[in-house]
Design an enzyme around this catalytic site. Sequence first.
Site, short mmCIF file in Angstrom:
data_model
loop_
_atom_site.label_atom_id
_atom_site.label_comp_id
_atom_site.label_asym_id
_atom_site.label_seq_id
_atom_site.Cartn_x
_atom_site.Cartn_y
_atom_site.Cartn_z
N SER A 145 -3.60 -7.39 8.54
CA SER A 145 -4.19 -8.15 7.44
C SER A 145 -3.45 -7.89 6.14
O SER A 145 -2.68 -6.93 6.01
CB SER A 145 -5.67 -7.80 7.27
OG SER A 145 -5.79 -6.45 6.86
N HIS A 146 -3.69 -8.74 5.15
CA HIS A 146 -3.01 -8.62 3.86
C HIS A 146 -3.16 -7.22 3.27
O HIS A 146 -2.19 -6.61 2.84
CB HIS A 146 -3.58 -9.63 2.86
CG HIS A 146 -3.17 -9.32 1.46
ND1 HIS A 146 -3.97 -8.59 0.61
CD2 HIS A 146 -2.03 -9.59 0.78
CE1 HIS A 146 -3.33 -8.43 -0.54
NE2 HIS A 146 -2.17 -9.04 -0.46
N GLY A 147 -4.37 -6.70 3.25
CA GLY A 147 -4.62 -5.39 2.65
C GLY A 147 -3.82 -4.29 3.30
O GLY A 147 -3.25 -3.43 2.63
#
Length: 181
Positions: A145-147
């Site tokens: 994921s982005h995070g």
Amino acid sequence: MRRGLKALGERLVIRSVLDCPMDIYFANEKPLADAILADNPTDWNQLRHHIYQNKAGYLKAKSVTPQWIYGEDSCNTLNTNEYQLKGLAGSAGIVEGEVYLVYGPENFAEFPQNAILVARTTNPAWTVLFYRASGIITESGGPLSHGAVTARELGLPTVMGVRNVLNILKNGQKGIIEILS
């Protein structure tokens, strides 16, 4: 389109249909068009009721923790021990510090330097907070994921997919993010 709607919202504030120009975004097309065409107090009052009903629904939905698995009871069996939360490794490392819960962009300015960012999820707009954070914890997401990807790039210890974390932790609590494997 946005500028036009904002200008319309400003005009509706002047007419006391709206309390805030940005509330125009809670209007659906047909009730808005009907009120503009009719241009009478009854239709403006109906539009106001419609807009603030939509806004109330949005605010209620925003405050609810989403179901972990769609269609299942929202009772979470994981993370019932508030001293040992479980999630997915997002970025390696160990950090100790105070947590700070961020629910949306409206909280960005309040985020303290070197706090552990706790959020439901993140997206590219949240990257500015990563430069001030010492670690990241999110309720959703995983290693891709982005995070997690951004945290690895910046060397921030990160745990993703920690069920119910926004309801368990409180601002200022101290803890350790530790990746065990």
